[in-house]
Design a protein around this motif. Sequence first.
Motif, short mmCIF file in Angstrom:
data_model
loop_
_atom_site.label_atom_id
_atom_site.label_comp_id
_atom_site.label_asym_id
_atom_site.label_seq_id
_atom_site.Cartn_x
_atom_site.Cartn_y
_atom_site.Cartn_z
N ALA A 185 -30.39 -91.86 -6.57
CA ALA A 185 -30.00 -93.17 -6.52
C ALA A 185 -31.09 -94.14 -7.10
CB ALA A 185 -29.65 -93.58 -5.29
N MET A 186 -32.33 -93.78 -6.48
CA MET A 186 -33.51 -94.72 -7.00
C MET A 186 -33.80 -94.42 -8.33
SD MET A 186 -36.84 -94.86 -4.92
CE MET A 186 -38.51 -95.91 -5.39
N PRO A 236 -31.71 -79.70 7.07
CA PRO A 236 -30.80 -79.46 5.45
C PRO A 236 -30.33 -80.69 5.42
CG PRO A 236 -29.91 -78.28 7.55
CD PRO A 236 -31.02 -78.44 7.76
N VAL A 237 -29.93 -81.62 6.55
CA VAL A 237 -29.51 -83.15 6.01
C VAL A 237 -30.30 -83.96 5.56
CG1 VAL A 237 -28.17 -84.97 7.40
CG2 VAL A 237 -27.62 -82.78 8.09
N ALA A 238 -31.57 -84.09 6.31
CA ALA A 238 -32.45 -84.76 5.44
C ALA A 238 -33.15 -84.53 4.11
CB ALA A 238 -33.73 -84.80 6.73
N ARG A 287 -30.42 -86.24 13.87
CA ARG A 287 -31.67 -86.97 13.71
C ARG A 287 -32.23 -87.55 14.90
NH1 ARG A 287 -34.19 -89.83 9.24
NH2 ARG A 287 -33.12 -88.45 7.96
N LEU A 336 -30.50 -87.10 -2.70
CA LEU A 336 -29.45 -87.99 -2.94
C LEU A 336 -29.99 -89.46 -3.19
CD1 LEU A 336 -26.74 -87.22 -0.34
CD2 LEU A 336 -26.37 -86.75 -2.66
N GLY A 337 -31.09 -89.74 -2.24
CA GLY A 337 -31.56 -91.15 -2.25
C GLY A 337 -32.61 -91.17 -3.75
N ARG A 380 -31.29 -82.85 1.87
CA ARG A 380 -30.34 -83.22 0.81
C ARG A 380 -30.50 -84.99 0.85
NH1 ARG A 380 -26.03 -80.31 -0.98
NH2 ARG A 380 -26.41 -77.93 -0.46
N GLY A 381 -30.71 -85.42 1.89
CA GLY A 381 -30.62 -86.96 1.79
C GLY A 381 -31.82 -87.59 1.35
N GLN A 382 -32.76 -86.71 0.96
CA GLN A 382 -33.87 -87.22 0.13
C GLN A 382 -33.62 -87.02 -1.32
OE1 GLN A 382 -37.14 -88.62 0.82
NE2 GLN A 382 -36.07 -88.75 2.67
N GLY A 441 -38.11 -92.81 7.47
CA GLY A 441 -36.68 -92.54 7.07
C GLY A 441 -36.51 -91.26 6.61
#
Lengths: 166, 722
Positions: free
Chosen positions: B623-624, B611-613, B12, B619-620, B615-617, B478
Amino acid sequence: MTSESRLDRAARSESIVFTVNGRPCAVDVHPDTPLLYVLRNDLKLKGTRFGCASGLCGACTVHVDGRAVTSCDLPMWSVAGHTVTTIEGLAGEGGLHPLQQAFVDEGAGQCGYCLSGILMSAAALLADTPSPSLDEITAALERNVCRCGVHARVIRAIRAAGGKHP
Amino acid sequence: MDRAILDAPEVRIEGRDKVTGSARYVGDLVREGMLHVAYTRSPYPHARFASVDTRRAETMPGVHAILTGADVRPRRLGRRLQDWPLLAWDRVRMVGDRVAAVAAGTLAEAEAAAQAVDVEYQELPAIFDVDASLAPGAPILHPEAADYTFLRATRPTFEHPNIQGHAVHEHGDARAAMATAAHVFEHSFEIARVVAGALEPHASLAWLEGEVVHVQSTNKSPFRLRDQVSAALDIPLDQLVIDSGVIGGDFGGKGSSIDDFVLIPLARRTGRPVRVVTRYADELRATNSRHMARITLRTGLDEEGRIVAHEARIVYDGGAYGAAKGNVAQVPGGWRNTLVGYRIPNARIEAISVYTNNVPGGHARAPGQVQNAFAAESHVDLMARALGIDPVELRRRNAIRDGETDLLGRRWTQSAMPAILDHLADVAAARGSRRPGVGRGIAIGARSLPAAELDATVELSVGRDGIVEVLTGVTDQGGGAHTALQRIVAQALGVPLGRVRVRRGTTAEAPWDHGVGGSRVTPVVGGAALAGARLLRASLEELAPGAAIETQLQQAAERPDGVRVTGSFEHAQGFFSTFGCAVEVDVDRETGHVRLGDCTFIADVGTVVNPVALRGQLLGGFAMGLGQALMEELQIEDGVVTTANLGDYKMPVMADVPPLNVVLLTEFVGDGPFGAKSAGELANVAVAPAIANAIEDAVGVRVTSLPITAEKVLAGLRQAGS
């Protein structure tokens, strides 16, 4: 509180001496002023974030004598003579603290607004408990909100850093 | 395809700045002589006032200026419908409505003076409920609606003055087909108001340089904001420069700006830079929220359980102002997306948003669709139960396949929906038997890009340092936008990541961009970056035919003007990312408490750029979604938000979020760069209905409203037991 009393309070400032990131500091403020405001406005340490202003989101977490506390609701009188560490002081000279490196490596952060606080909560945990359990991590971070929701990565990063903690 | 860069580890760009605290958000920015701004706000949900007395406040220490509605009348703000006075001048329509703005030397001085502004209110009858808003004799909240500016379109007229927006979609003949159905089911749902919930409050800093107005904003669509400010304040576009830097989370809420407007007259009055950082209590009670919705769905099926007709009626609480909604229909953008991802030969969907004296409704991640998905995927499960068909099987019979038509009348190609259902069936099979109190639920869905924001432009150049610079108007809230653009350009040029730099420009520097939102950045702006990279490649080839890219870049760097190209892209319509969610819940029969167990999210995302972002989306989003499913509700009593802090308005923390198994389907390529699709608004959509379905599976209780609190589950258990 009435508006007048707020201003009266502003008028009654005192010199408060404390240590920030290893350096002695003296500020003239009303003793009820929250630590966060002094860090950000007087000392220009902007890395500690202003979030909910009520000690509920954790974005403003710093260390006082090594303990993680929210700074938006911590009055200056309570830190007189004490040692404060902010995100700017976490790594020491140059480089990254193992936690910071682990957060970068794990991609544990998106917008980043919660990260200063989460890192400080996690660093205080690791200082006491170098290899924390999942329950110990979630307990230490129970007051750190992260809306981007990379909770699993935060936990992985803390565990990864745990082994490398100096 | 050579995927050297796409397969390279993702670093990032701003990652280091964010872990060291050196990233600078708007609230961290200070300008010489800057004043702080605080507001006098209405304590009443609906009231008139004749005058605002600022005399006492003006004499208070540190005060530089106080503006009231009289100073800004008749200026109103909004993203599309400009119906929100910069400062109220004769009427307040919500608790927290702004009546006066104070600029002072310190925030404490501004807040103290704001409290000393005297306003004599006469309370008016108020509306707190969507049905009451349309009842005969309801007070009319916006009698001057005919005067309101409506940007870039004409606002239709409505039969009732309290209607904010109204939209109908029809294809086929739902009524006639419904009459032929073997089974017809109707269910109603209610979705509570929640907030986008970025930790960074809205903030704005405005100053003047001669005639030119500068605004540093947390708004994620600075070009759109420039248009809105220009229209609201009659400022020519070339005298407005808006810059959106590092944004501390968005989740839909940062497309709307309020303070940015009134700061400009305050900067003019004081001749100083002025800044607002919204108090979090005001974030919760006086910015905008995800619309509370009441939804009734009616679906007809034939003997084999195939859907023949679908009808939906959705009523949204638009709150006091429509200003926070960006679309023409003035109902949340996803209003049509009920049974999306299904074959629907006949459909009629009607959505309406109405004025009340509550917090304005606005955008939050997958606006409108979250509400609809809870209703639709609960509805499908209820139908499956009534028909005695397995929930996966009923979805399989109706999942949209290539060449079939969906509820919007659009024909699909490359439908991943059957594959999603295969994966969901595999998840179910792998879990095996379950113990009492444990239940499983699924939900599926699909998301398309907003039709009005499918074009993008970026500029690429090679400067003296031989670095390829990508200039974009897209900020990063983000999601990792700049890292994605860097990877796309490096991949297309065949250069290391370090040879590509992404620079965000202000509205005066960068090419026009719609902004971050609607999951458009990777597929649409990424598409422009790829187009630009290909043009740059061709220019470099002309410069040094056949030479290695490094040599070409060196030669470009030596030219006095470097090399410069503009990359533009227009994404195809009707493009879908599909998804499925499977959850396991453990329900405590004594307390109604729901604990999440094993959770899987399957997403059809096309080629993965970052790939990191990505999957981050996911996961986030998950959670939301679970926050909205189980915990969150912006509670309002008589117009007063009673959950106006993050202790009462609980968002998920570490202990609330279970691990998520993420399965990516990459074989159904999209129209974005290298076949990319998007991921930002998938995961949060499906969580709540999957949980509701799992709870019924576990204990036989159906909760038809969000959030699914322990109290509601317990009430259901007691009712079933009695």
